[in-house]
Design an enzyme around this catalytic site. Structure first.
Site, PDB file in Angstrom:
ATOM      1  N   ASP A  65      46.604  37.036  41.107  1.00 56.46           N
ATOM      2  CA  ASP A  65      45.637  37.037  40.011  1.00 56.46           C
ATOM      3  C   ASP A  65      45.767  38.349  39.247  1.00 56.46           C
ATOM      4  O   ASP A  65      44.869  39.187  39.208  1.00 56.46           O
ATOM      5  CB  ASP A  65      44.216  36.839  40.528  1.00 56.46           C
ATOM      6  CG  ASP A  65      43.273  36.357  39.423  1.00 56.46           C
ATOM      7  OD1 ASP A  65      43.723  36.233  38.272  1.00 56.46           O
ATOM      8  OD2 ASP A  65      42.094  36.113  39.720  1.00 56.46           O
ATOM      9  N   ASN A 150      35.400  33.637  43.683  1.00 52.21           N
ATOM     10  CA  ASN A 150      34.370  34.632  43.377  1.00 52.21           C
ATOM     11  C   ASN A 150      34.271  34.944  41.885  1.00 52.21           C
ATOM     12  O   ASN A 150      33.638  35.926  41.498  1.00 52.21           O
ATOM     13  CB  ASN A 150      34.623  35.927  44.167  1.00 52.21           C
ATOM     14  CG  ASN A 150      35.962  36.566  43.821  1.00 52.21           C
ATOM     15  OD1 ASN A 150      36.763  36.024  43.053  1.00 52.21           O
ATOM     16  ND2 ASN A 150      36.217  37.724  44.409  1.00 52.21           N
ATOM     17  N   HIS A 248      41.189  45.001  37.913  1.00 51.89           N
ATOM     18  CA  HIS A 248      41.279  45.509  39.292  1.00 51.89           C
ATOM     19  C   HIS A 248      42.464  44.951  40.075  1.00 51.89           C
ATOM     20  O   HIS A 248      42.522  45.112  41.288  1.00 51.89           O
ATOM     21  CB  HIS A 248      39.965  45.324  40.061  1.00 51.89           C
ATOM     22  CG  HIS A 248      39.325  43.977  40.001  1.00 51.89           C
ATOM     23  ND1 HIS A 248      38.027  43.805  39.574  1.00 51.89           N
ATOM     24  CD2 HIS A 248      39.786  42.756  40.320  1.00 51.89           C
ATOM     25  CE1 HIS A 248      37.711  42.528  39.640  1.00 51.89           C
ATOM     26  NE2 HIS A 248      38.770  41.868  40.102  1.00 51.89           N
ATOM     27  N   ASN A 249      43.441  44.324  39.414  1.00 49.51           N
ATOM     28  CA  ASN A 249      44.720  43.973  40.037  1.00 49.51           C
ATOM     29  C   ASN A 249      45.827  44.315  39.055  1.00 49.51           C
ATOM     30  O   ASN A 249      46.097  43.515  38.141  1.00 49.51           O
ATOM     31  CB  ASN A 249      44.788  42.458  40.371  1.00 49.51           C
ATOM     32  CG  ASN A 249      43.869  42.041  41.498  1.00 49.51           C
ATOM     33  OD1 ASN A 249      43.425  42.863  42.278  1.00 49.51           O
ATOM     34  ND2 ASN A 249      43.588  40.759  41.584  1.00 49.51           N
ATOM     35  N   GLY A 281      28.091  42.977  42.155  1.00 47.46           N
ATOM     36  CA  GLY A 281      27.531  42.516  43.411  1.00 47.46           C
ATOM     37  C   GLY A 281      28.038  41.119  43.732  1.00 47.46           C
ATOM     38  O   GLY A 281      29.043  40.657  43.189  1.00 47.46           O
ATOM     39  N   SER A 282      27.309  40.420  44.591  1.00 50.92           N
ATOM     40  CA  SER A 282      27.744  39.099  45.056  1.00 50.92           C
ATOM     41  C   SER A 282      26.619  38.082  44.871  1.00 50.92           C
ATOM     42  O   SER A 282      25.807  37.900  45.753  1.00 50.92           O
ATOM     43  CB  SER A 282      28.171  39.163  46.523  1.00 50.92           C
ATOM     44  OG  SER A 282      27.215  39.872  47.292  1.00 50.92           O
ATOM     45  N   MET A 283      26.537  37.511  43.705  1.00 56.71           N
ATOM     46  CA  MET A 283      25.571  36.495  43.294  1.00 56.71           C
ATOM     47  C   MET A 283      24.125  36.984  43.379  1.00 56.71           C
ATOM     48  O   MET A 283      23.482  37.123  42.352  1.00 56.71           O
ATOM     49  CB  MET A 283      25.748  35.198  44.093  1.00 56.71           C
ATOM     50  CG  MET A 283      26.980  34.400  43.730  1.00 56.71           C
ATOM     51  SD  MET A 283      27.127  32.847  44.639  1.00 56.71           S
ATOM     52  CE  MET A 283      25.891  31.825  43.855  1.00 56.71           C
ATOM     53  N   SER A 287      24.493  44.855  40.766  1.00 58.59           N
ATOM     54  CA  SER A 287      25.800  45.331  40.303  1.00 58.59           C
ATOM     55  C   SER A 287      25.612  46.700  39.666  1.00 58.59           C
ATOM     56  O   SER A 287      24.483  47.123  39.387  1.00 58.59           O
ATOM     57  CB  SER A 287      26.391  44.354  39.276  1.00 58.59           C
ATOM     58  OG  SER A 287      26.625  43.080  39.834  1.00 58.59           O
ATOM     59  N   HIS A 304      36.325  47.711  43.802  1.00 55.25           N
ATOM     60  CA  HIS A 304      36.096  46.755  42.712  1.00 55.25           C
ATOM     61  C   HIS A 304      34.901  45.865  42.988  1.00 55.25           C
ATOM     62  O   HIS A 304      34.566  45.001  42.174  1.00 55.25           O
ATOM     63  CB  HIS A 304      37.338  45.891  42.500  1.00 55.25           C
ATOM     64  CG  HIS A 304      37.515  44.760  43.476  1.00 55.25           C
ATOM     65  ND1 HIS A 304      37.388  44.917  44.842  1.00 55.25           N
ATOM     66  CD2 HIS A 304      37.804  43.445  43.279  1.00 55.25           C
ATOM     67  CE1 HIS A 304      37.598  43.746  45.435  1.00 55.25           C
ATOM     68  NE2 HIS A 304      37.853  42.842  44.517  1.00 55.25           N
TER      69      HIS A 304
END
Length: 378
Positions: A65, A150, A248-249, A281-283, A287, A304
């Site tokens: 990705d 994600n 971030h990749n 953050g995660s849902m 963040s 990241h």
């Protein structure tokens, strides 16, 4: 010679992560490794890793990705309107109904459809006919689509009461096509690498640059669409000058320790002094918008995100649809998809607060944002 490994971690790392780091530090031409606090297993090279080489390029050290990253924009209420800290059920339903960011039903796109790509992407050739064919098909069709896993769009509110859109996505099928094409001739033994000065390495770098630009265009198209939907539902207007973006990749040519090196970031953002970034953050969790501190041992990088604590399969075993709804209490999302989203539960990720504390010397927090609505790709 084994490279120095510099760590910013929140707690002891699992043995399989330690073994992966040891192998990476001993890989040919790797001269520096920085471990971010969101580090976790993710294929041949862990996610949450930054490494530097002098000449070799490791495609697996950024993955498929390519260009995956973040974008955010502030949304302003009309003058004289007090900011609303919450979203009503009717408003949330309108946003979720309007935010279709999946791949269109079109399965094949011929050359005439290339006009859907921005001119720099349309006119810049990729290195092989197979990649050009992929551009004409997948590249055209998938531009402006979110993807699964994600990847997300969130409506958020900061501590000052301002609302923001935040988006996480990447290069869709194009990044995978570029990765597999350039790995195809390298064989399966060891950790395949390309010489940056050889024709094959130069071709990879050119395709990498194209794919990074594609990922940026993909996020821009979705941010425009999401802002339009939110403007219709809530009467909020996007503020173009507020846009923040980061990859971030990626692989970039940078100067560190007084010499030029190839910096590979897999699940890490560049954090040079004063450089803006986004750490999501995660849902159901907060963040952060940050600026970098330019720490040399971290190769001017930071995490990241939070990083996973378990595999998707394990998360699906642990978390029921009802448990996910409980974890997301206070955040609007499409509850009809609760079962499909169990592997994205906040409990499947590390505590982002602990991650941010572990990298205090890598970034400075500009603002904290709380999620109001989360839209995940199908």
């Amino acid at each position: 010679m084994t490279a120095a490994v510099h760590r910013w971690v929140a707690g002891r790392l699992p043995a399989d992560v330690e073994a992966s780091l040891a192998r990476l530090a001993e890989a040919d031409d790797v001269v520096h490794v920085a471990v971010m606090p969101d580090v976790h297993l993710g294929g041949e090279v862990c996610v949450g890793i930054v490494l530097a080489t002098t000449r070799l390029l490791y495609p697996a050290a950024i993955g498929g990705d390519i260009g995956c990253g973040m974008a955010a924009i502030r949304l302003r209420a009309p003058a004289g309107t007090p900011p609303a800290a919450e979203v009503t059920q009717r408003e949330a339903a309108a946003i979720l109904r309007g935010l279709y960011l999946g791949v269109p039903a079109v399965k094949h796109a011929g050359p005439a459809r290339l006009d859907r790509l921005p001119p720099p992407l349309r006119d810049r050739p990729l290195s092989a006919p197979a990649l050009e064919a992929c551009k004409r098909r997948d590249g055209v069709v998938q531009l402006g689509s979110l993807g699964a896993g994600n990847h997300f769009v969130e409506l958020q509110v900061d501590d000052a009461g301002d609302r923001w859109l935040m988006l996480h996505s990447g290069s869709r099928g194009m990044g995978q096509a570029v990765l597999h094409h350039h790995l195809a001739g390298l064989g399966a033994r060891g950790r395949p690498a390309l010489d940056a000065l050889a024709p094959a390495g130069q071709a990879y770098l050119a395709d990498l640059a194209w794919t990074l630009a594609y990922a940026e265009a993909n996020r821009a198209a979705m941010l425009d669409r999401a802002a339009e939907v939110v403007a219709t539902a809530l009467g909020l207007e996007p503020e173009p000058a507020s846009v923040i973006t980061c990859h971030h990749n990626h692989i970039r040519r940078e100067h560190h320790g007084g010499r030029p090196v190839w910096v590979h970031r897999k699940g890490a953002i560049a954090a040079f002094a004063g450089e803006p970034g986004i750490i999501p953050g995660s849902m159901g969790t907060a963040s952060y918008h940050v600026v970098g501190r330019g720490h040399p041992d971290a190769l001017c990088s930071s995490s990241h995100g939070a990083g996973r604590t378990c595999s998707r399969a394990e998360a699906r075993r642990r978390v029921s649809a009802r448990a996910l709804e409980a974890e997301l209490r206070g955040v609007w999302f499409d509850v009809r998809r609760a079962d499909a989203l169990r592997d994205e539960a906040p409990s499947a990720y590390k505590d982002l607060g602990a991650v941010m504390r572990a990298q205090r010397d890598l970034t400075r927090v500009v603002r904290r944002l709380r999620p109001l609505l989360s839209y995940k790709g199908a």
